[in-house]
Design an enzyme around this catalytic site. Structure first.
Site, PDB file in Angstrom:
ATOM      1  N   ARG A  27     120.059 -19.786 -50.049  1.00  0.00           N
ATOM      2  CA  ARG A  27     120.033 -20.183 -48.635  1.00  0.00           C
ATOM      3  C   ARG A  27     120.545 -19.058 -47.729  1.00  0.00           C
ATOM      4  O   ARG A  27     121.262 -19.314 -46.763  1.00  0.00           O
ATOM      5  CB  ARG A  27     120.865 -21.438 -48.389  1.00  0.00           C
ATOM      6  CG  ARG A  27     120.434 -22.640 -49.200  1.00  0.00           C
ATOM      7  CD  ARG A  27     119.305 -23.379 -48.487  1.00  0.00           C
ATOM      8  NE  ARG A  27     119.240 -24.747 -48.945  1.00  0.00           N
ATOM      9  CZ  ARG A  27     119.549 -25.800 -48.191  1.00  0.00           C
ATOM     10  NH1 ARG A  27     119.908 -25.662 -46.956  1.00  0.00           N
ATOM     11  NH2 ARG A  27     119.458 -26.998 -48.686  1.00  0.00           N
ATOM     12  N   ARG A  31     121.277 -21.513 -40.744  1.00  0.00           N
ATOM     13  CA  ARG A  31     122.023 -21.811 -39.519  1.00  0.00           C
ATOM     14  C   ARG A  31     123.302 -21.021 -39.304  1.00  0.00           C
ATOM     15  O   ARG A  31     123.822 -20.993 -38.199  1.00  0.00           O
ATOM     16  CB  ARG A  31     122.338 -23.310 -39.457  1.00  0.00           C
ATOM     17  CG  ARG A  31     121.158 -24.136 -38.991  1.00  0.00           C
ATOM     18  CD  ARG A  31     121.502 -25.598 -39.004  1.00  0.00           C
ATOM     19  NE  ARG A  31     121.771 -26.027 -40.374  1.00  0.00           N
ATOM     20  CZ  ARG A  31     122.241 -27.224 -40.712  1.00  0.00           C
ATOM     21  NH1 ARG A  31     122.538 -28.108 -39.788  1.00  0.00           N
ATOM     22  NH2 ARG A  31     122.427 -27.540 -41.976  1.00  0.00           N
ATOM     23  N   ARG A  40     114.609 -20.515 -34.772  1.00  0.00           N
ATOM     24  CA  ARG A  40     114.315 -21.916 -35.029  1.00  0.00           C
ATOM     25  C   ARG A  40     114.041 -22.647 -33.716  1.00  0.00           C
ATOM     26  O   ARG A  40     113.121 -23.471 -33.632  1.00  0.00           O
ATOM     27  CB  ARG A  40     115.495 -22.560 -35.762  1.00  0.00           C
ATOM     28  CG  ARG A  40     115.241 -23.968 -36.231  1.00  0.00           C
ATOM     29  CD  ARG A  40     116.575 -24.556 -36.684  1.00  0.00           C
ATOM     30  NE  ARG A  40     116.481 -25.786 -37.427  1.00  0.00           N
ATOM     31  CZ  ARG A  40     116.252 -26.978 -36.889  1.00  0.00           C
ATOM     32  NH1 ARG A  40     116.009 -27.083 -35.604  1.00  0.00           N
ATOM     33  NH2 ARG A  40     116.229 -28.046 -37.655  1.00  0.00           N
ATOM     34  N   ASP A  77     110.939 -24.879 -47.672  1.00  0.00           N
ATOM     35  CA  ASP A  77     111.877 -25.908 -48.141  1.00  0.00           C
ATOM     36  C   ASP A  77     111.286 -26.614 -49.351  1.00  0.00           C
ATOM     37  O   ASP A  77     110.061 -26.680 -49.509  1.00  0.00           O
ATOM     38  CB  ASP A  77     112.184 -26.918 -47.029  1.00  0.00           C
ATOM     39  CG  ASP A  77     113.395 -27.778 -47.396  1.00  0.00           C
ATOM     40  OD1 ASP A  77     114.509 -27.235 -47.472  1.00  0.00           O
ATOM     41  OD2 ASP A  77     113.218 -28.989 -47.635  1.00  0.00           O
ATOM     42  N   TYR A 153     114.527 -37.135 -53.308  1.00  0.00           N
ATOM     43  CA  TYR A 153     114.286 -37.299 -51.865  1.00  0.00           C
ATOM     44  C   TYR A 153     113.093 -38.223 -51.603  1.00  0.00           C
ATOM     45  O   TYR A 153     113.100 -39.011 -50.663  1.00  0.00           O
ATOM     46  CB  TYR A 153     114.054 -35.930 -51.202  1.00  0.00           C
ATOM     47  CG  TYR A 153     115.301 -35.078 -51.182  1.00  0.00           C
ATOM     48  CD1 TYR A 153     116.236 -35.206 -50.159  1.00  0.00           C
ATOM     49  CD2 TYR A 153     115.556 -34.157 -52.188  1.00  0.00           C
ATOM     50  CE1 TYR A 153     117.398 -34.436 -50.140  1.00  0.00           C
ATOM     51  CE2 TYR A 153     116.709 -33.387 -52.184  1.00  0.00           C
ATOM     52  CZ  TYR A 153     117.619 -33.532 -51.154  1.00  0.00           C
ATOM     53  OH  TYR A 153     118.771 -32.780 -51.151  1.00  0.00           O
TER      54      TYR A 153
HETATM   55  O1  1CP Z   1     117.220 -18.382 -47.389  1.00  0.00           O
HETATM   56  C1  1CP Z   1     116.910 -19.438 -47.936  1.00  0.00           C
HETATM   57  O2  1CP Z   1     117.265 -19.706 -49.090  1.00  0.00           O
HETATM   58  C2  1CP Z   1     116.119 -20.413 -47.142  1.00  0.00           C
HETATM   59  C3  1CP Z   1     115.045 -21.165 -47.850  1.00  0.00           C
HETATM   60  C4  1CP Z   1     115.478 -22.556 -48.305  1.00  0.00           C
HETATM   61  C5  1CP Z   1     115.639 -22.983 -49.633  1.00  0.00           C
HETATM   62  C6  1CP Z   1     115.560 -22.133 -50.886  1.00  0.00           C
HETATM   63  C7  1CP Z   1     115.700 -23.686 -47.470  1.00  0.00           C
HETATM   64  C8  1CP Z   1     115.656 -23.696 -46.006  1.00  0.00           C
HETATM   65  N1  1CP Z   1     115.914 -24.769 -48.282  1.00  0.00           N
HETATM   66  C9  1CP Z   1     115.894 -24.373 -49.595  1.00  0.00           C
HETATM   67  C10 1CP Z   1     116.049 -25.199 -50.791  1.00  0.00           C
HETATM   68  C11 1CP Z   1     116.503 -26.607 -50.659  1.00  0.00           C
HETATM   69  N2  1CP Z   1     116.214 -27.545 -49.680  1.00  0.00           N
HETATM   70  C12 1CP Z   1     117.260 -27.261 -51.658  1.00  0.00           C
HETATM   71  C13 1CP Z   1     117.674 -26.626 -52.965  1.00  0.00           C
HETATM   72  C14 1CP Z   1     118.801 -25.652 -52.782  1.00  0.00           C
HETATM   73  C15 1CP Z   1     120.117 -26.242 -52.433  1.00  0.00           C
HETATM   74  O3  1CP Z   1     120.533 -27.200 -53.090  1.00  0.00           O
HETATM   75  O4  1CP Z   1     120.760 -25.703 -51.513  1.00  0.00           O
HETATM   76  C16 1CP Z   1     117.471 -28.594 -51.243  1.00  0.00           C
HETATM   77  C17 1CP Z   1     118.241 -29.677 -51.978  1.00  0.00           C
HETATM   78  C18 1CP Z   1     116.806 -28.768 -49.988  1.00  0.00           C
HETATM   79  C19 1CP Z   1     116.695 -30.024 -49.213  1.00  0.00           C
HETATM   80  C20 1CP Z   1     117.159 -29.814 -47.822  1.00  0.00           C
HETATM   81  N3  1CP Z   1     116.425 -29.191 -46.859  1.00  0.00           N
HETATM   82  C21 1CP Z   1     118.427 -30.127 -47.279  1.00  0.00           C
HETATM   83  C22 1CP Z   1     119.605 -30.722 -48.049  1.00  0.00           C
HETATM   84  C23 1CP Z   1     119.818 -32.137 -47.766  1.00  0.00           C
HETATM   85  C24 1CP Z   1     120.846 -32.718 -48.719  1.00  0.00           C
HETATM   86  O5  1CP Z   1     120.516 -33.687 -49.391  1.00  0.00           O
HETATM   87  O6  1CP Z   1     121.975 -32.184 -48.808  1.00  0.00           O
HETATM   88  C25 1CP Z   1     118.418 -29.717 -45.934  1.00  0.00           C
HETATM   89  C26 1CP Z   1     119.507 -29.879 -44.924  1.00  0.00           C
HETATM   90  C27 1CP Z   1     117.134 -29.108 -45.697  1.00  0.00           C
HETATM   91  C28 1CP Z   1     116.675 -28.411 -44.472  1.00  0.00           C
HETATM   92  C29 1CP Z   1     116.733 -26.930 -44.568  1.00  0.00           C
HETATM   93  N4  1CP Z   1     116.047 -26.178 -45.507  1.00  0.00           N
HETATM   94  C30 1CP Z   1     116.278 -24.827 -45.284  1.00  0.00           C
HETATM   95  C31 1CP Z   1     117.141 -24.737 -44.132  1.00  0.00           C
HETATM   96  C32 1CP Z   1     117.612 -23.451 -43.526  1.00  0.00           C
HETATM   97  C33 1CP Z   1     117.424 -26.048 -43.712  1.00  0.00           C
HETATM   98  C34 1CP Z   1     118.271 -26.443 -42.517  1.00  0.00           C
HETATM   99  C35 1CP Z   1     117.318 -26.784 -41.416  1.00  0.00           C
HETATM  100  C36 1CP Z   1     117.838 -26.428 -40.056  1.00  0.00           C
HETATM  101  O7  1CP Z   1     118.548 -27.271 -39.496  1.00  0.00           O
HETATM  102  O8  1CP Z   1     117.514 -25.371 -39.527  1.00  0.00           O
END
Ligand code: 1CP
Length: 345
Positions: A27, A31, A40, A77, A153
């Site tokens: 990640r 943010r 964003r 994502d 999910y």
């Molecule tokens: O640089 C990077 O790694 C960005 C690419 C990326 C990746 C690899 C994002 C962007 N998401 C992910 C993987 C991801 N998404 C996982 C597996 C990794 C981990 O566990 O951290 C999971 C479980 C998600 C699901 C997800 N998407 C969540 C988690 C919710 C929870 O249950 O805790 C969230 C908040 C998102 C949205 C998301 N995805 C990525 C970002 C930067 C965001 C935040 C969105 C925003 O508000 O801008």
């Protein structure tokens, strides 16, 4: 090909022990960076950002400009697959992802494997752009969620604390649930093959919630689908490096490594380092495992733990990383300090 193999991350993945380990951070875009928040806002919402190749390329590159990581991870994502299969998805401010849940095999008709690329095409374009724009020693990582984690999910409809609905399903109707896993295995193979064809050099499978499964269920719903995905990818690309991340599975990571065929494994913060060096790293290169909260704390506490990780795992093939994703409250200057310590600059 030989030029590619000189990239530090690919060297570690091929089993080489590096003087300075390559590093990237799960990640690493997101943010905690002001420039991410700006891009964003420009995109509108999070899904629009994921499906906009120009802006998704930009946010992928942002952390590299600041910190010089050895890998770029595609900005996307794990929930784009359910979205592309036809399951309504929204990212709500302060709430995370929200999906219209699927809770029984009779509802699987809502998903259509034959149309996924129509939605996912912009992601492949982002990969193609990145393969041209990343620095020459930097490796491009594609990714997907592992079927179990994506299914949590899809079934719960959002992030969950107790996984009550999906557990109810796997225990009461394993055959019906396996039909959902089959769809996800197929979609994930196709999705990752397209990323590889567009220029991804390595892929990582995030099984963030593997640790909520009891032993025998972990084998069924995490190890087995991962094994099938690795097999499907290698049928077309025999040398493709695949990194697995079965988070929170303790000693079961050994079975995961032995049975899935992954090239390397990512360790969560709870994995004992000496044990990992002896048992896991003797089988495959390892990646990890700094607690993301230490990156929030920074200072001596962070520096001491980084030194311990380097000392223990740096003796074998190793990629420095976090044990889970960066959290939004991370001070960017702590990431700068981490990069300085790893790169020795
Ligand atoms: O640089 C990077 O790694 C960005 C690419 C990326 C990746 C690899 C994002 C962007 N998401 C992910 C993987 C991801 N998404 C996982 C597996 C990794 C981990 O566990 O951290 C999971 C479980 C998600 C699901 C997800 N998407 C969540 C988690 C919710 C929870 O249950 O805790 C969230 C908040 C998102 C949205 C998301 N995805 C990525 C970002 C930067 C965001 C935040 C969105 C925003 O508000 O801008």
């Amino acid at each position: 090909m030989s030029a590619l193999k000189n990239k530090p991350l690919l060297k570690s993945l091929s089993g080489e022990k590096m003087e300075r380990p390559p590093f990237w951070l799960m990640r690493q875009a997101g943010r905690y960076l002001p420039e991410y928040r700006e891009t964003r806002a420009k995109a509108g919402n999070f899904l629009d950002l994921c499906y906009n190749p120009e802006l998704a390329e930009e946010v992928t590159l942002q952390p590299l400009r600041r910190y010089g990581m050895d890998a770029a991870i595609l900005f996307a994502d794990i929930l784009l697959i359910p979205h592309a299969l036809g399951q309504p998805l929204a990212y709500k401010e302060g709430e995370g992802p929200v999906l219209d849940p699927i809770r029984a095999a009779t509802e699987l008709g809502r998903l259509d494997l034959s149309v996924i690329h129509k939605t996912l095409d912009p992601v492949y374009e982002t990969v193609a752009r990145l393969s041209q724009s990343i620095p020459k020693d930097c490796t491009l990582i594609g990714f997907a969620g592992a079927p179990w984690t994506v299914a949590t999910y899809m079934v719960e409809g959002r992030g969950s604390k107790d996984y009550a609905n999906i557990k109810q399903w796997i225990y009461s109707d394993p055959a019906g649930f396996s039909a959902l896993i089959d769809i996800l295995v197929e979609a994930t193979i196709e999705y990752l093959l397209k990323q590889v064809e567009a220029g991804a050099e390595v892929v990582q499978l995030f099984d963030t919630w593997a640790g909520v499964l009891p032993d025998d269920e972990f084998r069924k719903w995490s190890i087995e689908p991962t094994r099938r995905i690795v097999e499907g990818l290698r049928a077309k690309h025999p040398d493709l490096p695949v990194i697995g991340f079965p988070k929170g599975v303790g000693g079961n990571i050994m079975a995961f490594v032995k049975e899935t065929g992954v090239t390397a494994v990512s360790l969560d913060p709870g994995t004992p380092l000496d044990w990992a060096a002896q048992e896991v790293q003797s089988l495959v290169p390892v990646q990890g495992n700094l607690d993301p909260m230490l990156l929030v704390t920074g200072g001596v506490a962070m520096e001491k733990r980084i030194a311990t990780i380097l000392e223990t795992l740096g003796k074998g093939p190793f990629i420095f990383n976090l044990g889970h994703g960066i959290v939004p409250q991370t001070p960017p200057e702590n990431v700068a300090r981490l990069s300085e310590l790893i790169r020795g600059k």
